[in-house]
Design a protein around this motif. Structure first.
Motif, PDB file in Angstrom:
ATOM      1  N   LYS A 181      12.571  27.955  46.058  1.00 20.01           N
ATOM      2  CA  LYS A 181      12.367  28.495  47.408  1.00 20.01           C
ATOM      3  C   LYS A 181      12.963  27.553  48.457  1.00 20.01           C
ATOM      4  CE  LYS A 181       8.004  30.703  46.060  1.00 20.01           C
ATOM      5  NZ  LYS A 181       6.535  30.717  46.289  1.00 20.01           N
ATOM      6  N   ARG A 185      15.961  28.083  51.355  1.00 23.36           N
ATOM      7  CA  ARG A 185      15.810  27.711  52.775  1.00 23.36           C
ATOM      8  C   ARG A 185      16.902  26.729  53.199  1.00 23.36           C
ATOM      9  NH1 ARG A 185      12.368  27.797  57.002  1.00 23.36           N
ATOM     10  NH2 ARG A 185      10.951  29.221  55.922  1.00 23.36           N
ATOM     11  N   ILE A 204      10.369  33.296  53.834  1.00 25.57           N
ATOM     12  CA  ILE A 204      10.667  33.578  52.438  1.00 25.57           C
ATOM     13  C   ILE A 204       9.687  34.651  51.976  1.00 25.57           C
ATOM     14  CG2 ILE A 204      10.752  32.662  50.099  1.00 25.57           C
ATOM     15  CD1 ILE A 204      12.962  31.600  51.875  1.00 25.57           C
ATOM     16  N   GLU A 622       5.418  29.784  50.983  1.00 26.10           N
ATOM     17  CA  GLU A 622       5.871  28.417  50.781  1.00 26.10           C
ATOM     18  C   GLU A 622       4.723  27.467  51.119  1.00 26.10           C
ATOM     19  OE1 GLU A 622      10.194  27.785  52.298  1.00 26.10           O
ATOM     20  OE2 GLU A 622       9.258  29.258  53.644  1.00 26.10           O
TER      21      GLU A 622
END
Length: 645
Positions: A181, A185, A204, A622
């Motif tokens: 993740k 980003r 996300i 996240e």
């Protein structure tokens, strides 16, 4: 008692607690000299996590990007009309009979390694290259990556506002770990979508969650109930739809003033209005590379969602069928030949995969006729030159009896043979769903939503219904199943708080020193310093695997810099799948990241008592962290880095 994170040997501030202390570990323990010495102030028994409503800045437009293994696309909506989701314009190129609101996830780089094109343009350009020239180009397909240009979006909508009023949403599989993740980003930052200073502009989204949010909005006529298919036909039966199945419940709800208010205020679709508070359902995101499963519970009065079990799944996507076809070709023509052909005639191999994809989409459990798959002339010619005989001879000599050479110069595959290519992947999907449904946390599930590009397959639909329909589970497929995640990501960007509770996939914490207790702690963990006996490498847990964590819920810890003028605090984070790990050296416990706190000058404050209060959130898509200098009430730059480990 003072909780002490794992640290190096530099500048330790020794706390006064007899229970815990920031004394360093003996040699051989899993610590790094990069960690800065700190002394924590938080008691070992942390207060109950505090839930804080997340604050979201207003945005004029939400743009969602779905980068799939097989295909990619984008969609957007404006805050002035959030229900109107605008899809990307149809891509140039494409294949006959295939919707073009997505483009293949194909990337073409020049021989110098520079970007050339993406999607259909990349695939078609690569196809037209001379075979000798094509060897020097770099062509990638069926991979997850991020690449975006706002140019197309601005051309399609000239009134697009400035970038700081745009919320971007990127989709990822729910089973992805934190490093993956963070990679997405970081790539978004490098691509210029948002800046690090405006990190809140980027969300996300977990793919099955996005699908769940979208399905929540659907009306009954927008769904296919697979249990309504006429036996043996593979087609819809006589109008036995979800509408008729739920008619009685719907009439009862419509007579309830509360239910009417719930339907209007929550904005959910008819199907959800017919469900009761606490009803549970599974979303199976069947994509190109993976199957991704999530379980949600519908909450009233606002129609929010609660995750009941951590995301699960595995590598069972549509590319598994492609791999099975490649293995079949290897059995017929030789694995060494297929490997050589792919390397020396890459464009022709792309042609062959396109031809197979077209036939794969027509496969069904009740199809009667055989399927013809065109072999590129380059394949036929290359095989004759390599082997000294033609492909027809290879087929006659092969032990594969269900693939013949047609009079039209094509591979002729029986429908049973085509369906057999699906079986390993389809079986893996069904086994994962059945294992999930056997979990005690998932009992009482009423619905299974099949979503994702692979869910368009009639073979998969039939197999799932046959395996799970008998257990009373209603298997439902949205009409626009291939766009469900993309549209749901837009809706998620409008209201990120719709998923109110999630399950932590792993246990997270830090390493600390505790007072050594004979008989309780292993002798090898004993460290004696200044007459005090300490147990090293103790795993202090922040959150446990499968623990329910609400959105905005915070786990707080306070730390104190150990040295005057210290400008950075670095704390190693550990994770594991087990809930009961005792030490950071236990099997399965690994260092997964580092919490860093960047400190401003202390303005004369006593460095020994300068308190830095960190707050971590585990209930979002996240893991997030914020920090504040208590003495000045100023924010401290805080971040968790999962990529460096």
């Amino acid at each position: 008692m003072l909780a002490v994170p794992d640290m190096g040997l530099q500048g330790l501030y020794i706390g006064s607690s007899p229970e815990r202390s920031p004394v360093p570990s003996p040699p051989g323990s899993p610590r790094t000299q990069e960690s800065c010495g700190i002394a924590p102030l938080t008691p070992s028994q942390s207060p109950k996590p505090e839930a804080r409503a997340p604050q979201h800045a207003p945005f004029s437009v939400v743009v969602a990007i779905d980068f799939g293994t097989t295909s990619s696309g984008y969609a957007f909506s404006f805050a002035s009309d959030p229900e109107a989701i605008h899809m990307m314009r149809k891509w140039e190129g494409g294949d006959p009979g295939v919707a073009h609101q997505k483009t293949p996830t194909c990337l073409l780089l020049t021989p110098e390694g520079a970007f050339h094109s993406f999607g259909y343009t990349a695939r078609d350009y690569y196809h037209d290259l001379d075979p000798e020239e094509a060897r020097d180009w770099l062509y990638f397909e069926k991979f997850k990556m991020k690449i975006h240009s706002a140019t197309e979006l601005r051309e399609q909508c000239p009134s697009l506002p400035e970038k700081d009023t745009v919320r971007w949403v990127l989709t990822v599989p729910a089973i992805w770990k934190q490093p993956a993740k963070q990679f997405m980003r970081e790539a978004a930052y490098l691509a210029g979508l948002v800046s690090r200073e405006d990190a809140e502009q980027l969300l996300i989204a977990l793919e099955p969650e996005a699908a769940s949010v979208y399905c929540r909005k659907l009306r009954l006529h927008q769904l296919l109930d697979l249990s309504s298919r006429a036996p043996g036909s593979g087609r819809l039966g006589e109008r036995r739809s979800i509408d008729s199945s739920f008619r009685q419940a719907r009439e009862q709800l419509r007579r309830s003033r509360h239910s009417r208010t719930f339907l209007v205020e929550s904005g959910i679709g008819e199907l959800w209005a017919e469900m009761q508070a606490g009803d549970r359902y599974v979303v199976a995101d069947c994509g190109g590379g993976t199957v991704d499963l999530t379980v949600h519970q519908l909450e009233q009065p606002h129609g929010t969602l609660k995750e009941l079990y951590k995301a699960s799944g595995g590598p069972y996507g549509a590319v598994g069928v492609d791999l099975a076809f490649e293995q079949l070709l290897g059995r017929i023509f030789g694995e060494d030949f297929i490997t050589t052909f792919k390397r020396q005639r890459p464009a022709a191999w792309v042609d062959l995969t396109i031809a197979f994809e077209a036939r794969k989409r027509t496969a069904g459990p009740h199809r009667a006729g055989a399927l013809n798959i065109s072999l590129p002339f380059s394949f036929i010619d290359f095989y004759r030159k390599q082997r000294g005989h033609n492909v027809e001879t290879a087929l006659r000599r092969s032990s594969v009896n269900f693939v013949k050479w047609s009079s039209q110069g094509m591979l002729r595959m029986s429908c049973e043979a085509m369906n057999e290519l699906f079986q390993p992947t389809v079986s893996g999907i069904i086994q994962h769903i059945e294992a999930l449904l056997a979990r005690p946390e998932v009992q009482g599930v009423k619905l299974l939503f099949l979503v994702g590009g692979f869910a368009e397959s009639a073979v998969l639909q039939h197999a799932v219904q046959a395996a799970l329909g008998a257990r009373g589970l209603r298997v439902v497929v949205p009409h626009d199943v291939g766009l469900t995640i993309l549209k749901g990501a837009v809706l998620f960007g409008q209201a990120p708080g719709v998923v109110r509770v999630r399950r932590s996939p792993l246990t997270y914490g830090v390493g600390v020193l505790n007072r050594f207790v004979a008989g309780r702690h292993p002798p090898e963990k004993l460290l004696v310093r200044d007459g005090r006996r300490w147990c090293t490498d103790v795993f202090e847990r922040f959150v446990a695997a499968e623990q329910s964590v609400a959105l905005g819920e915070e786990v707080r810890r306070s730390y104190c810099p150990a040295r005057p003028g210290q400008r950075r605090v670095l704390i190693n984070l550990y994770c594991c799948a087990a809930e009961d790990a005792r030490f950071i050296t236990d099997p399965g416990v690994r260092k997964c990241g580092a919490l860093s706190l960047e400190l401003e000058p202390s303005d004369g404050a006593s460095p020994g008592r300068r308190e830095i209060r960190a707050a971590m959130q585990f209930g979002d898509t996240e893991i997030k962290v914020t920090a504040v200098d208590v003495s000045t009430n100023r924010s401290v730059r805080a971040a968790i880095d999962f990529l460096s480990h």
